[in-house]
Design a protein around this motif. Structure first.
Motif, PDB file in Angstrom:
ATOM      1  N   PHE A 192     -93.183  65.345 -64.528  1.00  0.00           N
ATOM      2  CA  PHE A 192     -92.694  64.859 -65.825  1.00  0.00           C
ATOM      3  C   PHE A 192     -92.353  63.374 -65.727  1.00  0.00           C
ATOM      4  CE2 PHE A 192     -92.106  69.349 -65.444  1.00  0.00           C
ATOM      5  CZ  PHE A 192     -92.577  69.829 -66.660  1.00  0.00           C
ATOM      6  N   THR A 193     -92.309  62.700 -66.872  1.00  0.00           N
ATOM      7  CA  THR A 193     -92.086  61.248 -66.919  1.00  0.00           C
ATOM      8  C   THR A 193     -90.816  60.874 -66.147  1.00  0.00           C
ATOM      9  OG1 THR A 193     -93.119  61.198 -69.071  1.00  0.00           O
ATOM     10  CG2 THR A 193     -91.823  59.268 -68.476  1.00  0.00           C
ATOM     11  N   GLY A 194     -90.959  59.913 -65.250  1.00  0.00           N
ATOM     12  CA  GLY A 194     -89.804  59.414 -64.497  1.00  0.00           C
ATOM     13  C   GLY A 194     -89.539  60.179 -63.216  1.00  0.00           C
ATOM     14  N   ALA A 195     -90.306  61.277 -62.963  1.00  0.00           N
ATOM     15  CA  ALA A 195     -90.078  62.074 -61.744  1.00  0.00           C
ATOM     16  C   ALA A 195     -90.683  61.369 -60.536  1.00  0.00           C
ATOM     17  CB  ALA A 195     -90.711  63.446 -61.908  1.00  0.00           C
TER      18      ALA A 195
ATOM     19  N   LEU B 288     -87.142  47.508 -59.466  1.00  0.00           N
ATOM     20  CA  LEU B 288     -87.394  48.325 -60.663  1.00  0.00           C
ATOM     21  C   LEU B 288     -88.889  48.560 -60.789  1.00  0.00           C
ATOM     22  CD1 LEU B 288     -85.264  47.181 -63.746  1.00  0.00           C
ATOM     23  CD2 LEU B 288     -85.014  49.237 -62.362  1.00  0.00           C
ATOM     24  N   PRO B 289     -89.381  49.750 -60.921  1.00  0.00           N
ATOM     25  CA  PRO B 289     -88.639  50.983 -60.688  1.00  0.00           C
ATOM     26  C   PRO B 289     -88.132  51.031 -59.236  1.00  0.00           C
ATOM     27  CG  PRO B 289     -90.825  51.431 -61.608  1.00  0.00           C
ATOM     28  CD  PRO B 289     -90.799  49.994 -61.246  1.00  0.00           C
ATOM     29  N   ALA B 290     -87.110  51.853 -59.028  1.00  0.00           N
ATOM     30  CA  ALA B 290     -86.510  51.934 -57.694  1.00  0.00           C
ATOM     31  C   ALA B 290     -87.354  52.798 -56.756  1.00  0.00           C
ATOM     32  CB  ALA B 290     -85.099  52.492 -57.812  1.00  0.00           C
ATOM     33  N   PHE B 291     -88.244  53.652 -57.308  1.00  0.00           N
ATOM     34  CA  PHE B 291     -89.152  54.477 -56.488  1.00  0.00           C
ATOM     35  C   PHE B 291     -90.409  54.729 -57.313  1.00  0.00           C
ATOM     36  CE2 PHE B 291     -85.940  56.996 -58.665  1.00  0.00           C
ATOM     37  CZ  PHE B 291     -86.697  57.887 -59.417  1.00  0.00           C
ATOM     38  N   ASP B 292     -91.507  55.061 -56.621  1.00  0.00           N
ATOM     39  CA  ASP B 292     -92.750  55.385 -57.337  1.00  0.00           C
ATOM     40  C   ASP B 292     -92.468  56.589 -58.241  1.00  0.00           C
ATOM     41  OD1 ASP B 292     -93.845  53.477 -55.730  1.00  0.00           O
ATOM     42  OD2 ASP B 292     -95.115  54.856 -54.567  1.00  0.00           O
ATOM     43  N   ASN B 293     -92.889  56.522 -59.490  1.00  0.00           N
ATOM     44  CA  ASN B 293     -92.644  57.673 -60.379  1.00  0.00           C
ATOM     45  C   ASN B 293     -93.743  57.806 -61.416  1.00  0.00           C
ATOM     46  OD1 ASN B 293     -91.467  56.603 -63.168  1.00  0.00           O
ATOM     47  ND2 ASN B 293     -90.630  55.311 -61.545  1.00  0.00           N
ATOM     48  N   SER B 294     -93.697  58.918 -62.111  1.00  0.00           N
ATOM     49  CA  SER B 294     -94.757  59.248 -63.057  1.00  0.00           C
ATOM     50  C   SER B 294     -94.511  58.591 -64.411  1.00  0.00           C
ATOM     51  CB  SER B 294     -94.819  60.767 -63.248  1.00  0.00           C
ATOM     52  OG  SER B 294     -95.771  61.063 -64.257  1.00  0.00           O
ATOM     53  N   ALA B 295     -95.587  58.071 -65.003  1.00  0.00           N
ATOM     54  CA  ALA B 295     -95.483  57.453 -66.337  1.00  0.00           C
ATOM     55  C   ALA B 295     -95.743  58.471 -67.444  1.00  0.00           C
ATOM     56  CB  ALA B 295     -96.491  56.311 -66.445  1.00  0.00           C
ATOM     57  N   MET B 296     -96.050  59.713 -67.084  1.00  0.00           N
ATOM     58  CA  MET B 296     -96.473  60.711 -68.083  1.00  0.00           C
ATOM     59  C   MET B 296     -95.971  62.100 -67.703  1.00  0.00           C
ATOM     60  SD  MET B 296     -98.438  59.719 -70.513  1.00  0.00           S
ATOM     61  CE  MET B 296     -99.100  58.150 -70.989  1.00  0.00           C
ATOM     62  N   ASP B 297     -95.947  62.973 -68.677  1.00  0.00           N
ATOM     63  CA  ASP B 297     -95.853  64.407 -68.378  1.00  0.00           C
ATOM     64  C   ASP B 297     -97.265  64.853 -68.005  1.00  0.00           C
ATOM     65  OD1 ASP B 297     -93.208  64.361 -69.119  1.00  0.00           O
ATOM     66  OD2 ASP B 297     -93.551  65.200 -71.120  1.00  0.00           O
ATOM     67  N   GLY B 298     -97.436  65.525 -66.859  1.00  0.00           N
ATOM     68  CA  GLY B 298     -98.789  65.924 -66.441  1.00  0.00           C
ATOM     69  C   GLY B 298     -98.764  66.563 -65.072  1.00  0.00           C
ATOM     70  N   TYR B 299     -99.708  66.146 -64.227  1.00  0.00           N
ATOM     71  CA  TYR B 299     -99.846  66.755 -62.905  1.00  0.00           C
ATOM     72  C   TYR B 299    -100.093  65.658 -61.883  1.00  0.00           C
ATOM     73  CZ  TYR B 299    -100.140  71.010 -65.584  1.00  0.00           C
ATOM     74  OH  TYR B 299     -99.828  72.021 -66.446  1.00  0.00           O
ATOM     75  N   ALA B 300     -99.376  65.730 -60.779  1.00  0.00           N
ATOM     76  CA  ALA B 300     -99.599  64.781 -59.684  1.00  0.00           C
ATOM     77  C   ALA B 300    -100.737  65.327 -58.835  1.00  0.00           C
ATOM     78  CB  ALA B 300     -98.326  64.640 -58.852  1.00  0.00           C
ATOM     79  N   VAL B 301    -101.704  64.473 -58.528  1.00  0.00           N
ATOM     80  CA  VAL B 301    -102.920  64.938 -57.853  1.00  0.00           C
ATOM     81  C   VAL B 301    -103.375  63.941 -56.796  1.00  0.00           C
ATOM     82  CG1 VAL B 301    -103.736  66.185 -59.916  1.00  0.00           C
ATOM     83  CG2 VAL B 301    -104.411  63.786 -59.563  1.00  0.00           C
ATOM     84  N   VAL B 302    -104.363  64.387 -55.972  1.00  0.00           N
ATOM     85  CA  VAL B 302    -105.095  63.473 -55.096  1.00  0.00           C
ATOM     86  C   VAL B 302    -106.332  63.077 -55.897  1.00  0.00           C
ATOM     87  CG1 VAL B 302    -106.261  63.217 -52.864  1.00  0.00           C
ATOM     88  CG2 VAL B 302    -104.276  64.760 -53.082  1.00  0.00           C
TER      89      VAL B 302
ATOM     90  N   GLN C  58     -92.100  69.159 -60.263  1.00  0.00           N
ATOM     91  CA  GLN C  58     -91.156  68.071 -59.962  1.00  0.00           C
ATOM     92  C   GLN C  58     -90.701  67.432 -61.273  1.00  0.00           C
ATOM     93  OE1 GLN C  58     -89.713  66.402 -56.865  1.00  0.00           O
ATOM     94  NE2 GLN C  58     -88.518  65.921 -58.704  1.00  0.00           N
ATOM     95  N   PRO C  59     -89.529  67.872 -61.792  1.00  0.00           N
ATOM     96  CA  PRO C  59     -88.996  67.204 -62.995  1.00  0.00           C
ATOM     97  C   PRO C  59     -88.349  65.860 -62.625  1.00  0.00           C
ATOM     98  CG  PRO C  59     -87.878  69.312 -62.546  1.00  0.00           C
ATOM     99  CD  PRO C  59     -88.658  68.951 -61.329  1.00  0.00           C
ATOM    100  N   ALA C  60     -87.974  65.077 -63.637  1.00  0.00           N
ATOM    101  CA  ALA C  60     -87.167  63.871 -63.395  1.00  0.00           C
ATOM    102  C   ALA C  60     -85.844  64.332 -62.805  1.00  0.00           C
ATOM    103  CB  ALA C  60     -86.931  63.116 -64.710  1.00  0.00           C
ATOM    104  N   GLY C  61     -85.392  63.671 -61.738  1.00  0.00           N
ATOM    105  CA  GLY C  61     -84.154  64.104 -61.074  1.00  0.00           C
ATOM    106  C   GLY C  61     -84.382  64.140 -59.581  1.00  0.00           C
ATOM    107  N   PRO C  62     -83.554  64.909 -58.850  1.00  0.00           N
ATOM    108  CA  PRO C  62     -83.634  64.896 -57.389  1.00  0.00           C
ATOM    109  C   PRO C  62     -85.042  65.198 -56.875  1.00  0.00           C
ATOM    110  CG  PRO C  62     -81.717  66.120 -58.137  1.00  0.00           C
ATOM    111  CD  PRO C  62     -82.503  65.785 -59.363  1.00  0.00           C
ATOM    112  N   ASP C  63     -85.418  64.442 -55.841  1.00  0.00           N
ATOM    113  CA  ASP C  63     -86.751  64.588 -55.235  1.00  0.00           C
ATOM    114  C   ASP C  63     -86.813  65.918 -54.484  1.00  0.00           C
ATOM    115  OD1 ASP C  63     -89.154  64.301 -53.894  1.00  0.00           O
ATOM    116  OD2 ASP C  63     -88.819  62.169 -53.442  1.00  0.00           O
TER     117      ASP C  63
END
Ligand code: AMP
Ligand code: MG
Length: 405
Positions: free
Chosen positions: A92-95, A43-57, A73-78
């Motif tokens: 989004f959170t949980g994505a 838990l969590p089962a995969f790396d995911n976002s803690a916030m609504d925002g933008y994934a970046v380098v 990338q919403p929460a749901g299928p990768d």
């Protein structure tokens, strides 16, 4: 007369844990785990976002910088997106985290500008990422055998995909209130009669312990009436009889139990209130539900004094641990809370005395009359303080108070 400790030990060692059963997880609240449970997933089962925002380098995401938004990338299928320097993925959170990204920048910290965003903060690697396994590792123990299923432990089991769980057996109980003076609430009282409050008290306490109350009966103080009620009640795992266990001519419970073949294990315990407490058992052969095999049925009988406070105290000290053991619990004790005593107390008697009182803001104050018939005081109390024979407790002393609610 045996000591309170001996009585509790004997009761707990005599009763047997009932066979465990499988129940849907949603029905397991307040049952006890019949096996150890281990995490099937991290838990969590995969790396995911803690916030609504933008994934970046992170290294290419600096204050006043601009990034191109290349996908969502919403929460749901990768969606298997990939982020490179100078790019961002709306998230989004949980994505799940897109490949290449090592941080999330919160949507509050950017200004959208067409297909770009301008970034208003410096972003560091790892920010607002929830890493796989950071809360719980696969294989870790999540619930030990004998522990109670609480809402949060049930949620944890659900997060692991458990649809059913193994829990301790369902205990059934019958309650008999004895006494010629007793009248059911709702009916008219004649002079000398009182309403039966113990059957309500005991049924409620049983339900609080997770027991299924299958029958509640009244018996008159006569042999035949008692025999009939006991014969019906002994079909349950537990039979609780209130009143009629003292030494008066109208106290017929012990003889009735013996006449019907019960083995009396305990009668009279050094405890105040509650001295006449009785514990025994019936053993009988029964044919199993499929009508094939003969199985041993045991019914454990508790005779509690009729005075309401005595019935209450003996239930908590002797019946409750027995029930918990039958249901497969490991911890049979009431919760103990340290508290400052609001008044001095001395026990001049030769039995431990359970004082009823109110525990509030870390202080314990005895309430009401400390007599075994004083139901009002009991109703105002939320804790029990055990004062040993000869013990003298001073005001402001720290004591351990037993809590039941
Ligand atoms: P016993 O243990 O039968 O001698 O009863 C002791 C006291 O408890 C007497 O004052 C009874 O009237 C009272 N009592 C017995 N059974 C009940 C009951 N079910 N509800 C309320 N009081 C009871
Ligand atoms: Mg009586």
């Amino acid at each position: 007369m045996i000591s309170e400790d001996e009585a509790r030990t004997q009761v707990v060692q005599t009763v047997l844990a009932l066979p465990s059963r499988q129940v849907p997880l949603s029905r397991a609240l307040d049952c006890f785990a019949a096996q150890d449970y281990f995490a099937r997933l991290p838990l969590p089962a995969f790396d995911n976002s803690a916030m609504d925002g933008y994934a970046v380098v992170a290294s290419s995401c600096k204050k006043h910088g601009r990034l191109r938004v290349i996908g969502e990338q919403p929460a749901g299928p990768d969606r298997n997106l990939r982020v490179s320097d100078g790019e961002a993925v709306r998230i989004f959170t949980g994505a799940p985290i897109p490949q290449g990204a090592d941080a999330i920048v919160m949507q509050e910290d950017v200004t959208p500008d067409g297909t770009d965003i301008s970034v208003n903060v410096d972003v560091e690697s790892g920010e607002f990422l929830r890493r796989r396994g950071c809360d719980l590792a696969a294989g870790q123990m999540i619930l030990a055998r004998g522990e109670r299923m609480r809402a949060a432990t049930m949620a944890l089991l659900a997060s692991q995909g458990f649809a059913d769980v193994m829990v301790g057996g369902q205990t059934t109980a019958a309650v008999i209130s004895t006494g010629d003076e007793l009248v059911k609430s709702g009916e008219d009282l004649q002079p000398g009669q009182i309403y039966d409050s113990n059957s309500v008290l005991l049924s409620a306490l049983l339900r609080q312990c997770g027991v299924s109350v299958t029958a509640v009966e009244h018996s008159r103080d006569d042999r035949q009436s008692l025999h009939d009620a006991i014969k019906r009640g002994m079909k349950s795992h537990i039979l609780i009889i209130s009143g009629g266990v003292s030494v008066g001519e109208h106290d017929l419970v012990k003889d009735a139990l013996l006449e019907l073949g019960a083995k009396i294990e305990i009668w009279r315990v050094a405890v105040k209130p509650g001295k006449p407490f009785l514990f025994g058992r019936f053993e009988s052969e029964r044919v199993d539900s499929a009508g094939k095999m003969a199985v041993l049925h045991q019914c454990f009988v508790f005779g509690l004094p009729g005075n309401p406070v005595s019935a209450f105290v003996t239930f908590l000290q002797f019946v409750r641990p027995a029930i918990l053991r039958m249901m497969g619990a490991t911890n049979l004790d009431l919760r103990q809370v340290p508290a400052k005593l609001a008044a001095g107390l001395t026990n001049d008697g030769d039995r431990p005395h359970y004082i009823r009182g109110r525990l509030e803001d870390g202080k314990f104050m005895p309430v009401g009359r400390q007599e075994s018939h004083a139901l009002f005081g009991l109703s105002q109390a939320n804790g029990l303080l055990r004062v040993a024979p000869g013990q003298s407790l001073k005001s402001d002393e720290i004591v351990d108070v037993q809590i039941w609610d």
